[in-house]
Each structure stands twice: as structure tokens, then as C-alpha cells.
Design an enzyme around this catalytic site. Structure first.
Site, PDB file in Angstrom:
ATOM      1  N   LYS A 174      17.225  -8.215  11.523  1.00  0.00           N
ATOM      2  CA  LYS A 174      16.224  -7.638  11.772  1.00  0.00           C
ATOM      3  C   LYS A 174      16.265  -6.601  12.678  1.00  0.00           C
ATOM      4  CE  LYS A 174      11.439  -8.246   9.734  1.00  0.00           C
ATOM      5  NZ  LYS A 174      11.263  -8.847   8.566  1.00  0.00           N
ATOM      6  N   VAL A 191      -5.341  -6.423   3.602  1.00  0.00           N
ATOM      7  CA  VAL A 191      -5.119  -7.155   2.460  1.00  0.00           C
ATOM      8  C   VAL A 191      -4.401  -5.394   2.169  1.00  0.00           C
ATOM      9  CG1 VAL A 191      -6.859  -8.211   1.550  1.00  0.00           C
ATOM     10  CG2 VAL A 191      -7.387  -5.674   2.262  1.00  0.00           C
ATOM     11  N   VAL A 224       0.847  -7.027   1.379  1.00  0.00           N
ATOM     12  CA  VAL A 224       0.706  -8.261   0.361  1.00  0.00           C
ATOM     13  C   VAL A 224      -0.670  -8.705   0.021  1.00  0.00           C
ATOM     14  CG1 VAL A 224       1.531 -10.318   0.763  1.00  0.00           C
ATOM     15  CG2 VAL A 224       3.064  -9.169   1.955  1.00  0.00           C
ATOM     16  N   HIS A 262      -3.423  -7.714  -0.304  1.00  0.00           N
ATOM     17  CA  HIS A 262      -3.840  -6.835  -2.185  1.00  0.00           C
ATOM     18  C   HIS A 262      -3.523  -8.174  -3.334  1.00  0.00           C
ATOM     19  CE1 HIS A 262      -1.138  -4.733  -3.360  1.00  0.00           C
ATOM     20  NE2 HIS A 262      -1.617  -4.516  -4.841  1.00  0.00           N
TER      21      HIS A 262
END
Length: 363
Positions: free
Chosen positions: A88, A192, A195, A197
Site C-alpha cells: 500500500k 455512499v 463504492v 452508491h
């Protein structure tokens, strides 16, 4: 390494998320780049994980986040069946303060930093970075995924991330209620955005009743304009206390499950897209003690990494969707292992992932 403070060194060598193979601190004064790249494991293959762009309060906080996220990617990739280890990167700064040419120069510098690792780390999007950003990074680094279709990539990985979380919810429903559907269930989604939504769309299509919250008014407005039947609450604290909530889906930043939220959580299931939902070791046992079924975050949110990994071999959406659909079976297998071993699902998932990595190292 440049400008390594005592605090950063302490984080590197005394982190409880140890065992990392490599940590690189990157700095370019001309572009304003200050970043951390953490490689946890390459036992299964080159480390794969996204790039987070966030205004960390300190270098120590950034390093700690990179270490934690990289370790999570090792476990996520192992359980997703990918031939990749975990890594990461985090860029320190306010992404909204870098626009136009200034953002381009920073991303090009970051791309050169990733390229200097010679393929040990493959990057992609994460919080604060987007497909357009990966197109820029790819100009300096061929080990870049999450690019636009116009530039040989797969595009927005949040589509399959949400699909995978939905499969994890279906598996949770199968395990707890005997039926792999969310029809009639009340699901609370915290966050939301990219991802969340998409997840709301899957839930509504399956017949769920959805309640949402988000700190960004525009994100809430986008949902309510598309789906006026969705209910809205003021904040996450109100959401987790919502009466009759069946499933809680944390889909924003990590640490959502902690000593304050778990005791008041009304849901029977936690299954969401956010990374590192457990604020500290022991929270998984607190959830189990309250008979709350936890679908481990790095298992159910693996759809995105499945997509970007596929991009390296020539992207095929239907092939990726089929792989992401297997999250349903993987989640059920983890619940079964947890029951047979008498441990929480998070511990069972760790055992399965660790065994796959150990087998790879042995080979």
C-alpha cells in the site's frame, strides 16, 4: 529515505503490524511529494495495493496507516485467490490542494518512486485518488493498474468492489437467516461515495430497505435523487442506533467498529466496504460476544483488487465478475471455519490467509 524523524523510525520498528518486507519513504521537494510505500509480503507474487491521498497529521500517522493497509492487502489478496502479495502507498497531503499541473507533477514524481521498486509493488486507486490519477502515474510507471479503458485499463474498480460486498451480505444472510437474499432486510450504509452508491443499487434491486448517511451532502443528494425511497439519517452514530437495522455496512474510512460503536450497534450483521474496520485487536471478540456476525472487510471488499489484478493480463469484465462472485463462497467458508474452530470470523479468515501465504513461502 529522506527526513526520517525519530517518530517515524519508532513507528517502523515498533509497529504491532510487523513483518513487513520493505518500507520506502519518498520525497520530492519540487513537486511537493511526500509518500510512504509499504510492502508487507511478496510470498504470493508482487505486492498489489492502492494509493491513498490523505492529509495525515504527521509522518508517523501516515507510516502507521501504510503499514496497516499493506498488511491487510496481503490477507485480502491471499483470500481472493490472487497471485499477489500485499502493499500500500499513502501520499501525505490534501488532495484538493493539488489541482491541474501541480497534481500532475506530484503524480509523475510518485510514479517514478513506484517504478524505482522494479515491480515489487503494483499500485492502483484508493481513497483520494482516481482513474485519471493512475493514467498520469502510468506515464512514469508500468506497474500501475486502475487506469482508464482509453489507456489500457479497466476503469473504475468500485463497481466490482460493491458487487463483492453485496455477495458478502448475501452469504451473511444465508448463514444467519438461511436465505441468500436481502429482501425485506433493513441495511444501513455509512458512506455512499465511490463504492457505497453502487452498493445501494444492488441492495435496492434485491428488495432491501436502505438507510444511508454520509458527511458529504452531494453524495447523499445523488442517492436520494436517484432513489427517493432511500431513508437518510444525520450521521453514523444515528445510523448504528437505527431501530430494526439488520445489516450495518461501513463504507467510509476505517476504525468504524470500536469500543464506542459496538456496544450500541443494533444490527445483527456487519458487512461493508471500508478497510480496517476493527479499531483494535479484540473488537472481533466483542462483536461475537454480542452475537453480531462480522464479515471480514478484507474478504468482502476484494472485488476491486480482483479487477485491477486482472488488468495486468488484459482486462475482461465478465471474468472478473465471476471471480468476485466467489466472495459469496469464500465468506461462507470463513463462517464455517469460525464455527468449527470456535473463533470469530475475523480470526478464521486470518488463519486461512496465513496458511496460503505459508504454503507459498514453503514452496
Amino acid at each position: 529515505m529522506t527526513d526520517v524523524t525519530d517518530g517515524v523510525l519508532h513507528t517502523l520498528f515498533h509497529s504491532d503490524q510487523g513483518g513487513h518486507e520493505q518500507v520506502v519513504l519518498c520525497q520530492d521537494r519540487a513537486s511537493g511529494l511526500k509518500a510512504v510505500i509499504a510492502i508487507h509480503s511478496t510470498a504470493l507474487g508482487p505486492a498489489l495495493g492502492g494509493t491513498r491521498f490523505h492529509p495525515y497529521a504527521s509522518e508517523e500517522e501516515a507510516v502507521a496507516d501504510a503499514l496497516n493497509l499493506a498488511r491487510g492487502m496481503s490477507y485480502k489478496n491471499a483470500l481472493a485467490g490472487l497471485d499477489h502479495g500485499g502493499g500500500k502507498a499513502v501520499i501525505i497531503g490534501d488532495p484538493e490542494a493539488f489541482e491541474g499541473d501541480r497534481r500532475t507533477e506530484l503524480l509523475l514524481s510518485y510514479g517514478r518512486s513506484v517504478a524505482s521498486l522494479g515491480g515489487r509493488y503494483v499500485t492502483a486507486c484508493d481513497v483520494g485518488t482516481y482513474v485519471a490519477d493512475m493514467d498520469v502515474v502510468a506515464r512514469e510507471c508500468r506497474w500501475t493498474t486502475g487506469r482508464s479503458p482509453e489507456n489500457g485499463g479497466a476503469g473504475d474498480s468500485s463497481v466490482l468492489t460493491s458487487f463483492g460486498v453485496f455477495q458478502g451480505m448475501r452469504a451473511s444472510a444465508q448463514h444467519l437467516w438461511g436465505d441468500p437474499t436481502l429482501r425485506g432486510r433493513k441495511v444501513g450504509v455509512a458512506g455512499v461515495g465511490k463504492v457505497g452508491h453502487h452498493l445501494v443499487g444492488h441492495l435496492l434491486a434485491d428488495g432491501a430497505r436502505v438507510v444511508i448517511t454520509d458527511v458529504r451532502e452531494e453524495s447523499v443528494r445523488r442517492i436520494t435523487e436517484q432513489h427517493p425511497e432511500v431513508a437518510v439519517v444525520a450521521d453514523t452514530e444515528a445510523l448504528i442506533r437505527t431501530e430494526g437495522l439488520d445489516i450495518y455496512a461501513p463504507c467510509a474510512l476505517g476504525g468504524a467498529l470500536n469500543d464506542d460503536t459496538v456496544p450500541v450497534l443494533t444490527a445483527s450483521v456487519v458487512c461493508g466496504a471500508a478497510n480496517n474496520q476493527l479499531a483494535h485487536p479484540g473488537v472481533e471478540k466483542d462483536l461475537a460476544d454480542r452475537s453480531i456476525l462480522y464479515a471480514p472487510d478484507y474478504v468482502v471488499n476484494a472485488g476491486g483488487v480482483i479487477q485491477v489484478a486482472d488488468e495486468l493480463d488484459g482486462f475482461d469484465f465478465e471474468r472478473c465478475r465471476a471471480k468476485a462472485a466467489r466472495i459469496f463462497d469464500t465468506t461462507l467458508a470463513i463462517f464455517a471455519r469460525a464455527k468449527s474452530d470456535g473463533i470469530p470470523p475475523a480470526a478464521a479468515a486470518d488463519r486461512i490467509a496465513e496458511q496460503r501465504m505459508a504454503d507459498a513461502r514453503a514452496r
